[in-house]
Design a protein around this motif. Structure first.
Motif, PDB file in Angstrom:
ATOM      1  N   ARG A  93       0.870  -1.370  -0.143  1.00  0.00           N
ATOM      2  CA  ARG A  93      -0.105   0.057   0.034  1.00  0.00           C
ATOM      3  C   ARG A  93       0.849   1.228   0.059  1.00  0.00           C
ATOM      4  O   ARG A  93       0.283   2.478  -0.118  1.00  0.00           O
ATOM      5  CB  ARG A  93      -0.907   0.029   1.358  1.00  0.00           C
ATOM      6  N   GLY A  94       1.939   1.085  -0.137  1.00  0.00           N
ATOM      7  CA  GLY A  94       2.985   2.373  -0.002  1.00  0.00           C
ATOM      8  C   GLY A  94       3.141   2.877   1.419  1.00  0.00           C
ATOM      9  O   GLY A  94       3.732   3.885   1.646  1.00  0.00           O
ATOM     10  N   MET A  95       2.904   2.160   2.269  1.00  0.00           N
ATOM     11  CA  MET A  95       2.873   2.671   3.557  1.00  0.00           C
ATOM     12  C   MET A  95       4.380   2.141   4.245  1.00  0.00           C
ATOM     13  O   MET A  95       4.428   1.235   5.393  1.00  0.00           O
ATOM     14  CB  MET A  95       1.888   2.414   4.411  1.00  0.00           C
ATOM     15  N   LEU A  96       5.524   2.794   3.928  1.00  0.00           N
ATOM     16  CA  LEU A  96       6.705   2.182   3.967  1.00  0.00           C
ATOM     17  C   LEU A  96       7.090   2.070   5.631  1.00  0.00           C
ATOM     18  O   LEU A  96       7.754   1.170   6.198  1.00  0.00           O
ATOM     19  CB  LEU A  96       7.694   2.666   3.262  1.00  0.00           C
ATOM     20  N   ASP A  97       6.814   3.147   5.980  1.00  0.00           N
ATOM     21  CA  ASP A  97       7.486   3.381   7.690  1.00  0.00           C
ATOM     22  C   ASP A  97       6.531   2.576   8.462  1.00  0.00           C
ATOM     23  O   ASP A  97       6.831   1.762   9.561  1.00  0.00           O
ATOM     24  CB  ASP A  97       7.210   4.846   8.032  1.00  0.00           C
ATOM     25  N   GLN A 120      12.288  -7.513   5.394  1.00  0.00           N
ATOM     26  CA  GLN A 120      12.858  -6.551   5.973  1.00  0.00           C
ATOM     27  C   GLN A 120      13.964  -5.741   4.779  1.00  0.00           C
ATOM     28  O   GLN A 120      14.005  -4.682   4.532  1.00  0.00           O
ATOM     29  CB  GLN A 120      13.625  -7.036   7.258  1.00  0.00           C
ATOM     30  N   LYS A 121      14.634  -6.613   4.104  1.00  0.00           N
ATOM     31  CA  LYS A 121      15.649  -6.229   3.164  1.00  0.00           C
ATOM     32  C   LYS A 121      14.736  -5.375   1.834  1.00  0.00           C
ATOM     33  O   LYS A 121      15.050  -4.469   1.377  1.00  0.00           O
ATOM     34  CB  LYS A 121      16.346  -7.265   2.285  1.00  0.00           C
ATOM     35  N   GLU A 122      13.536  -5.919   1.526  1.00  0.00           N
ATOM     36  CA  GLU A 122      12.670  -5.538   0.544  1.00  0.00           C
ATOM     37  C   GLU A 122      12.260  -4.318   1.148  1.00  0.00           C
ATOM     38  O   GLU A 122      12.090  -3.175   0.010  1.00  0.00           O
ATOM     39  CB  GLU A 122      11.570  -6.524   0.064  1.00  0.00           C
ATOM     40  N   ILE A 123      11.652  -3.893   2.203  1.00  0.00           N
ATOM     41  CA  ILE A 123      11.273  -2.717   2.629  1.00  0.00           C
ATOM     42  C   ILE A 123      12.498  -1.824   2.792  1.00  0.00           C
ATOM     43  O   ILE A 123      12.216  -0.431   2.284  1.00  0.00           O
ATOM     44  CB  ILE A 123      10.536  -2.700   4.176  1.00  0.00           C
ATOM     45  N   GLY A 124      13.514  -2.110   3.290  1.00  0.00           N
ATOM     46  CA  GLY A 124      14.663  -1.205   3.164  1.00  0.00           C
ATOM     47  C   GLY A 124      14.974  -0.685   1.819  1.00  0.00           C
ATOM     48  O   GLY A 124      15.302   0.539   1.770  1.00  0.00           O
ATOM     49  N   ARG A 130      12.366   5.690  -2.181  1.00  0.00           N
ATOM     50  CA  ARG A 130      11.686   6.749  -1.723  1.00  0.00           C
ATOM     51  C   ARG A 130      12.737   7.915  -1.461  1.00  0.00           C
ATOM     52  O   ARG A 130      12.218   9.029  -2.091  1.00  0.00           O
ATOM     53  CB  ARG A 130      10.839   6.281  -0.527  1.00  0.00           C
ATOM     54  N   GLU A 131      13.570   7.686  -0.885  1.00  0.00           N
ATOM     55  CA  GLU A 131      14.333   8.635  -0.567  1.00  0.00           C
ATOM     56  C   GLU A 131      14.980   9.263  -1.700  1.00  0.00           C
ATOM     57  O   GLU A 131      15.367  10.473  -1.850  1.00  0.00           O
ATOM     58  CB  GLU A 131      15.554   8.324   0.741  1.00  0.00           C
ATOM     59  N   GLN A 132      15.668   8.573  -2.382  1.00  0.00           N
ATOM     60  CA  GLN A 132      16.358   8.953  -3.706  1.00  0.00           C
ATOM     61  C   GLN A 132      15.173   9.756  -4.647  1.00  0.00           C
ATOM     62  O   GLN A 132      15.601  10.506  -5.195  1.00  0.00           O
ATOM     63  CB  GLN A 132      17.120   7.738  -4.497  1.00  0.00           C
ATOM     64  N   ARG A 133      14.200   9.191  -4.522  1.00  0.00           N
ATOM     65  CA  ARG A 133      12.964  10.026  -5.567  1.00  0.00           C
ATOM     66  C   ARG A 133      12.847  11.279  -4.964  1.00  0.00           C
ATOM     67  O   ARG A 133      12.750  12.340  -5.582  1.00  0.00           O
ATOM     68  CB  ARG A 133      11.911   8.931  -5.696  1.00  0.00           C
ATOM     69  N   ARG A 134      12.872  11.453  -3.508  1.00  0.00           N
ATOM     70  CA  ARG A 134      12.497  12.671  -2.907  1.00  0.00           C
ATOM     71  C   ARG A 134      13.547  13.698  -3.188  1.00  0.00           C
ATOM     72  O   ARG A 134      13.345  14.801  -3.751  1.00  0.00           O
ATOM     73  CB  ARG A 134      12.380  12.538  -1.571  1.00  0.00           C
TER      74      ARG A 134
END
Length: 419
Positions: A93-97, A120-124, A130-134
């Motif tokens: 759902r894109g709710m990564l945190d 956990q690796k996939e979420i990381g 997401r951070e790179q895109r931001r």
């Protein structure tokens, strides 16, 4: 009466039926049985977990999250699968945190569990992307001059065009959209403008309504190119939007008579709709496969078209059940392909199944179940075509049987309506 596990025997029976449906990949039916088990025994964490897994197979991630959360809350202690399904549903759902937090809770209770560590690796990785895109978006925004906001700006023209489009004034909308496109291309944003993407998307829809298939194809090709640059395939919503752009492009190219290009676009749509996983079943994937089948049928590649309609039928049955109007539409396409290949018995069976579904529902219900069909008149036309083509085929078989008895030769097949 309850068994030793605390579950009622009726609930356990429903759970077993759900498990059998899961084994046959009949996920909607599995959800139905697990729901009945939950009603009989709402505090059983296993039933909630099983329904979460069925929802996940259907990519109904919000429902999967709710059920997995219930499984975690009711479990004593919660199972590894419950923690995994909850974190996975939040991730999808894109709710990564939130996904990361849910997974951490699971690892606290089940440290070293391989499935949780892999997730956990996939979420990381998703958080890093997401951070790179931001950072990239911030840099792009800082490098662009702010767009003009006056009456001649792309945004203002787009708003006016949208009003004309919704009011049914297609010629006025098209004129404003062409101006909005020029303004968006000239405002310094160039081909990375999300505003330009919105303009092109509405332009494509307006051209489709005007039956300007080449103009619509040009617009949707532009949308797809922009979305490829701006969107992330890791986000389901953006992946689906890209699949929609390619699907619309394929439809326009098909109607413009450019079948090879249409098939290329639809293959791209299918890859985005499924994320490259043929086992993924969504309504969007089914509609793309239907369009591919129609293109192949126009090209007279009946065997390939038959396989595509059969695949669309399989997806539709899994998602909606065998009596849904989407299945009627797929049975109709399949019947036409079978008929063209001389598989008369199988064609009659598919026509019959389509007709049984059509006659069991009124036109309003059919329209609700077929959002891609434009009107009740078109629904009625499809129903009449099914009835007429089945009648023609049955009459042909009857006449052939009489001819065989009298020693006459075989009969030619009557023409079939276009898809």
């Amino acid at each position: 009466m309850r068994n030793r596990s605390g579950s009622t025997s009726d609930a356990e029976m429903k759970k077993k039926k759900g498990n059998r449906a899961m084994g046959k990949k009949k996920y909607p039916k599995a959800v139905k049985y697990y729901t009945k088990a939950i009603r009989a025994d709402p505090k059983n964490s296993t039933y909630h977990l099983n329904r979460a897994i069925a929802h996940a197979a259907l990519e109904l991630w919000k429902d999967a999250e709710v059920d997995a959360g219930s499984a975690v809350r009711l479990g004593n202690p919660p199972s590894t699968k419950s923690h995994y399904q909850l974190a996975r549903a939040k991730l999808r759902r894109g709710m990564l945190d939130d996904a990361s937090d849910a997974l951490e809770q699971g690892l606290q209770e089940k440290p070293g569990e391989p499935a949780l560590l892999e997730l956990q690796k996939e979420i990381g990785r998703a958080i890093a992307r997401r951070e790179q895109r931001r950072l990239r978006e911030e840099q792009e925004a800082a490098s662009r001059a702010p767009a003009a906001q006056g009456p001649g700006s792309a945004r203002a023209l787009l708003d006016q065009a949208r009003g004309r489009y919704e009011a049914g004034d297609l010629s006025g909308a098209l004129e404003l959209l062409q101006a909005a496109r020029e303004a968006a291309e000239a405002d310094g944003a160039g081909d990375t403008s999300r505003e330009l993407m919105s303009v092109l998307s509405l332009l494509g829809k307006a051209c489709m309504k005007s039956r300007d298939w080449k103009g619509a194809a040009t617009a949707f090709r532009g949308v797809a190119e922009l979305e490829e640059k701006l969107f992330s395939l890791d986000k389901r919503e953006e992946r689906e939007a890209l699949a929609t752009a390619y699907n619309n492009l394929g439809i326009c190219l098909k109607n413009a008579g450019q079948m090879s290009e249409a098939i290329d676009a639809l293959n791209n749509a299918y890859m985005r709709a499924t994320n490259g996983d043929d086992k993924m079943a969504t309504m969007q994937a089914m509609q793309v496969v239907q369009n591919l089948a129609q293109c192949l049928r126009v090209q007279r590649k009946m065997r390939e078209a038959e396989q595509m309609f059969a695949r669309a039928l399989e997806i539709g049955n899994r998602l909606c059940g065998e009596d849904h109007c989407a299945s009627a539409l797929n049975h109709l396409g399949l019947a036409r392909c079978l008929r063209e290949q001389g598989k008369i018995k199988e064609a009659i069976m598919s026509y019959t199944k389509a007709l049984e579904i059509w006659v069991s529902k009124d036109a309003k219900t059919c329209l609700q179940e077929l959002p891609e069909v434009p009107s009740e008149d078109r629904v009625a036309q499809l129903q009449e075509q099914t009835r007429a083509e089945l009648g023609q085929l049955l009459a042909m078989v009857e006449q052939a049987q009489r001819g065989s008895a009298s020693g006459e030769g075989p009969l030619a097949q009557p023409a079939v309506a276009a898809a």
